[in-house]
Design a protein around this motif. Structure first.
Motif, PDB file in Angstrom:
ATOM      1  N   GLY A  19       0.817  -1.212   0.000  1.00 52.64           N
ATOM      2  CA  GLY A  19       0.000   0.000   0.000  1.00 52.64           C
ATOM      3  C   GLY A  19       0.845   1.254   0.000  1.00 52.64           C
ATOM      4  O   GLY A  19       0.335   2.354   0.139  1.00 52.64           O
ATOM      5  N   VAL A  55       2.376   3.935  -1.779  1.00 50.49           N
ATOM      6  CA  VAL A  55       2.391   4.556  -3.101  1.00 50.49           C
ATOM      7  C   VAL A  55       2.438   6.069  -2.933  1.00 50.49           C
ATOM      8  O   VAL A  55       2.173   6.599  -1.860  1.00 50.49           O
ATOM      9  CB  VAL A  55       1.137   4.178  -3.935  1.00 50.49           C
ATOM     10  CG1 VAL A  55       1.115   2.707  -4.267  1.00 50.49           C
ATOM     11  CG2 VAL A  55      -0.137   4.591  -3.221  1.00 50.49           C
ATOM     12  N   TRP A  82       1.075   9.880  -3.313  1.00 55.70           N
ATOM     13  CA  TRP A  82      -0.287  10.429  -3.201  1.00 55.70           C
ATOM     14  C   TRP A  82      -0.923  10.592  -4.577  1.00 55.70           C
ATOM     15  O   TRP A  82      -2.127  10.516  -4.719  1.00 55.70           O
ATOM     16  CB  TRP A  82      -0.278  11.750  -2.429  1.00 55.70           C
ATOM     17  CG  TRP A  82       0.455  12.886  -3.113  1.00 55.70           C
ATOM     18  CD1 TRP A  82       1.774  13.228  -2.964  1.00 55.70           C
ATOM     19  CD2 TRP A  82      -0.087  13.820  -4.048  1.00 55.70           C
ATOM     20  NE1 TRP A  82       2.087  14.288  -3.749  1.00 55.70           N
ATOM     21  CE2 TRP A  82       0.967  14.689  -4.424  1.00 55.70           C
ATOM     22  CE3 TRP A  82      -1.345  14.013  -4.605  1.00 55.70           C
ATOM     23  CZ2 TRP A  82       0.793  15.737  -5.336  1.00 55.70           C
ATOM     24  CZ3 TRP A  82      -1.518  15.056  -5.506  1.00 55.70           C
ATOM     25  CH2 TRP A  82      -0.458  15.901  -5.867  1.00 55.70           C
ATOM     26  N   LEU A 115      -2.854   7.352  -5.669  1.00 56.05           N
ATOM     27  CA  LEU A 115      -4.020   6.857  -4.921  1.00 56.05           C
ATOM     28  C   LEU A 115      -5.275   7.061  -5.764  1.00 56.05           C
ATOM     29  O   LEU A 115      -5.425   8.081  -6.431  1.00 56.05           O
ATOM     30  CB  LEU A 115      -4.182   7.636  -3.617  1.00 56.05           C
ATOM     31  CG  LEU A 115      -3.247   7.292  -2.466  1.00 56.05           C
ATOM     32  CD1 LEU A 115      -3.559   8.197  -1.287  1.00 56.05           C
ATOM     33  CD2 LEU A 115      -3.381   5.834  -2.076  1.00 56.05           C
ATOM     34  N   CYS A 135      -9.321   7.493  -2.024  1.00 54.61           N
ATOM     35  CA  CYS A 135      -8.730   6.282  -1.443  1.00 54.61           C
ATOM     36  C   CYS A 135      -9.601   5.041  -1.698  1.00 54.61           C
ATOM     37  O   CYS A 135      -9.537   4.069  -0.960  1.00 54.61           O
ATOM     38  CB  CYS A 135      -8.523   6.455   0.064  1.00 54.61           C
ATOM     39  SG  CYS A 135      -6.820   6.347   0.546  1.00 54.61           S
ATOM     40  N   THR A 136     -10.415   5.110  -2.727  1.00 56.49           N
ATOM     41  CA  THR A 136     -11.316   3.995  -3.056  1.00 56.49           C
ATOM     42  C   THR A 136     -10.523   2.785  -3.548  1.00 56.49           C
ATOM     43  O   THR A 136      -9.500   2.951  -4.204  1.00 56.49           O
ATOM     44  CB  THR A 136     -12.294   4.457  -4.159  1.00 56.49           C
ATOM     45  OG1 THR A 136     -12.997   5.588  -3.661  1.00 56.49           O
ATOM     46  CG2 THR A 136     -13.271   3.368  -4.548  1.00 56.49           C
ATOM     47  N   LEU A 137     -10.997   1.615  -3.179  1.00 56.45           N
ATOM     48  CA  LEU A 137     -10.408   0.394  -3.728  1.00 56.45           C
ATOM     49  C   LEU A 137     -11.250   0.022  -4.941  1.00 56.45           C
ATOM     50  O   LEU A 137     -12.422  -0.311  -4.813  1.00 56.45           O
ATOM     51  CB  LEU A 137     -10.427  -0.733  -2.690  1.00 56.45           C
ATOM     52  CG  LEU A 137      -9.676  -0.429  -1.391  1.00 56.45           C
ATOM     53  CD1 LEU A 137      -9.827  -1.584  -0.415  1.00 56.45           C
ATOM     54  CD2 LEU A 137      -8.206  -0.147  -1.659  1.00 56.45           C
ATOM     55  N   THR A 138     -10.655   0.107  -6.103  1.00 59.97           N
ATOM     56  CA  THR A 138     -11.435   0.032  -7.342  1.00 59.97           C
ATOM     57  C   THR A 138     -11.644  -1.399  -7.850  1.00 59.97           C
ATOM     58  O   THR A 138     -12.266  -1.592  -8.881  1.00 59.97           O
ATOM     59  CB  THR A 138     -10.778   0.878  -8.444  1.00 59.97           C
ATOM     60  OG1 THR A 138      -9.427   0.450  -8.570  1.00 59.97           O
ATOM     61  CG2 THR A 138     -10.795   2.355  -8.089  1.00 59.97           C
ATOM     62  N   GLU A 139     -11.076  -2.371  -7.149  1.00 64.90           N
ATOM     63  CA  GLU A 139     -11.378  -3.755  -7.520  1.00 64.90           C
ATOM     64  C   GLU A 139     -11.556  -4.567  -6.249  1.00 64.90           C
ATOM     65  O   GLU A 139     -10.973  -4.233  -5.209  1.00 64.90           O
ATOM     66  CB  GLU A 139     -10.264  -4.345  -8.398  1.00 64.90           C
ATOM     67  CG  GLU A 139      -8.888  -4.185  -7.820  1.00 64.90           C
ATOM     68  CD  GLU A 139      -7.812  -4.646  -8.794  1.00 64.90           C
ATOM     69  OE1 GLU A 139      -7.695  -5.867  -8.975  1.00 64.90           O
ATOM     70  OE2 GLU A 139      -7.104  -3.790  -9.357  1.00 64.90           O
TER      71      GLU A 139
END
Lengths: 391, 97
Positions: free
Chosen positions: B6, B8, B10, B13, B17-21
């Motif tokens: 995690g 990375v 800025w 992102l 900060c959504t998790l897209t999968e």
């Protein structure tokens, strides 16, 4: 074509939100905001507006509902004031951190205790760092215009942040004013449909609001800070488009008779109109006084503000909330910081006025100008005072 | 190994900060702060699967022979498996470094 109406400002606010084709409204009544959502509930109940009206059990739930709906791709609206706003605050941070373009009208009201339902800016200052874009209206027309502008800015793919339109409780929310209300075609021309970048969809699962470990939280906040900074040019651009279409101009920092002014007032909200009357009177008497009004509270337009204030010998900052023990109101603290950052140091006098609905009159502005002029000419230390406080 | 940890920039992102999968937690290495590791003695193991059932991080998986094997990429060393094992087949062994 729009129409010119005589209308209570809260009702006009609800009308323009309705014209924006809002999908979900979630709200809880609180004085002096109530008429806004009450009228929206009427528009929905009478079939004039095709939206979900969710009568929630608290402001905390109102914002939670808006967060969920906005994450699913809906255009959302809510409104609150004071204590309700305080209860909502937890979710306000989440709305901005999740980059959800919710629009909210805040009818500004004092915070308890003692219980006080009248107007000041304590609630606006409480929510200063929630990460929402915040604009400030001075009259009913501006409330309507800024709400329309709010959706356009919030949903702009370069921004995607929630927006608050601040309007002074009672002094604006409950006034009947002449207002130019746009029609549906004009609103549609200014405001494109909302196309979310990311949204909750069972066919394409995503996680909104996951835990952010120490390894990622700092980066998340940095990204949010940059988003807020990046919003400023888009806000200005959207006001430019508004001016082209509707003929009414808005700027982050607005001025009134500042040319040749030695003393500049800095105000926010509806007392700016009283200040204009006071400036007119003092100018007629040959006094070199002008007025600067902060239209945009967040993102804070520091450079634009300094560019105007640096021309004056003295600045009289009028705060409408307390920042206990700092010997400066919340607005003045930021003004002083901006001046320092830009290497400019006019004489700054801070006045706390109009707390909890206490009237601020033309005479009060004259007294403030006299005191500032006196302090400047005698080289007195820069001061902070609560206007008309009884000793 | 930015994706695993995690860590990375800025700029990289996802919005908000959504998790897209879905299922991205599977990439996250949770086994790097373990001080004790579970070690199974297959001489004692009766393949009951209690370790597999109780593990809060789904570390155990069934092998072709029917035994249960820990994946140390995820194991945090909590020791629940060792505690629950009815045959005392799992020992918690101190990590060396």
């Amino acid at each position: 074509m729009g129409k010119r109406v005589g209308m209570e400002v809260s009702i006009a606010a609800a009308e323009v939100v309705g014209l924006c084709d809002v999908d979900v409204i979630a709200a809880y009544p609180i004085t002096p905001q109530t008429h806004i959502v009450e009228h929206l509930s009427e528009l929905v109940a009478e079939g004039h507006l095709d939206a979900e009206f969710v009568p929630v059990e608290s402001e905390h739930s109102a914002m939670s509902t808006c967060v969920g709906a906005a994450a699913a791709g809906a255009r959302t609206f809510t409104s609150t004031s004071s204590q309700g706003y305080a209860l909502m605050a937890e979710i306000c941070y989440i709305a901005s951190s999740l980059r959800l373009p919710i629009v909210m009208a805040v009818a500004n009201r004092a915070l308890s205790a003692p219980i006080n339902i009248w107007n000041d800016h304590a609630d606006m200052m409480m929510s200063r760092d929630t990460g929402w874009i915040q604009t400030v209206a001075e009259n009913g027309q501006e409330v309507v215009d800024l709400l329309l502008h709010a959706y356009r800015v919030a949903e702009d793919p370069r921004v995607l942040l929630p927006v608050i339109v601040n309007l002074d409780g009672f002094t604006l929310s409950h006034m009947i004013e002449p207002i130019w209300l746009p029609d549906k075609e004009e609103v549609d021309r200014y405001l494109p449909p909302y196309k979310p970048k990311l949204r909750l969809d069972p066919r394409n699962p995503m996680t909104f609001g996951p835990v952010g470990m120490p390894e990622v939280y700092t980066e998340a906040k940095k990204a949010q800070d940059e988003a807020m900074n990046g919003a400023l040019p888009v806000i200005i651009e959207a006001w430019g488009e508004f001016e082209k279409q509707f003929g009414r101009a808005y700027r982050p920092v607005e001025t009134y008779k500042t040319d040749g002014a030695e003393i500049l007032f800095l105000t926010m909200g509806s007392i700016s109109e009283t200040a204009m009357t006071a400036v007119d009177k003092m100018r007629a008497e040959g006094k070199k006084v002008g007025l600067v009004r902060l239209r945009l509270w967040r993102p804070f337009p520091a450079k634009e503000l300094v560019d105007v204030l640096k021309r004056a010998k003295a600045v009289a900052v009028v705060d409408r909330a307390m920042a206990f023990s700092t010997r400066s109101g919340p607005l003045c603290v930021e003004v002083k910081a901006a001046l320092y950052d830009h290497g400019v140091s006019p004489y700054v006098q801070n006045f706390i006025a109009g707390l909890g609905g206490r009237d601020v009159t033309v005479e009060d502005f004259e007294a403030m100008a006299a005191k500032t002029g006196d302090g400047l000419s005698k080289g007195l230390p820069m001061a902070y005072e609560i206007v008309n406080v009884r000793e | 190994m930015a994706k695993e940890t995690g860590v990375v920039s800025w700029k990289d992102l996802a919005l908000g900060c959504t998790l897209t999968e879905p299922g991205t937690a599977a990439q996250l290495k949770t086994g790097d702060w373990r001080s004790m590791r579970p070690v199974t003695n297959y001489e004692l193991c009766n393949k009951c699967g209690q370790c597999y059932i109780f593990c809060p991080d789904m570390v155990y998986s069934r092998t072709a022979e029917g035994y249960y094997e820990a994946n140390y990429y995820y194991c945090k060393g909590c020791g629940i498996c060792a505690r629950e094992c009815p045959k005392d087949a799992i020992q918690m062994v101190e990590e060396e470094n």
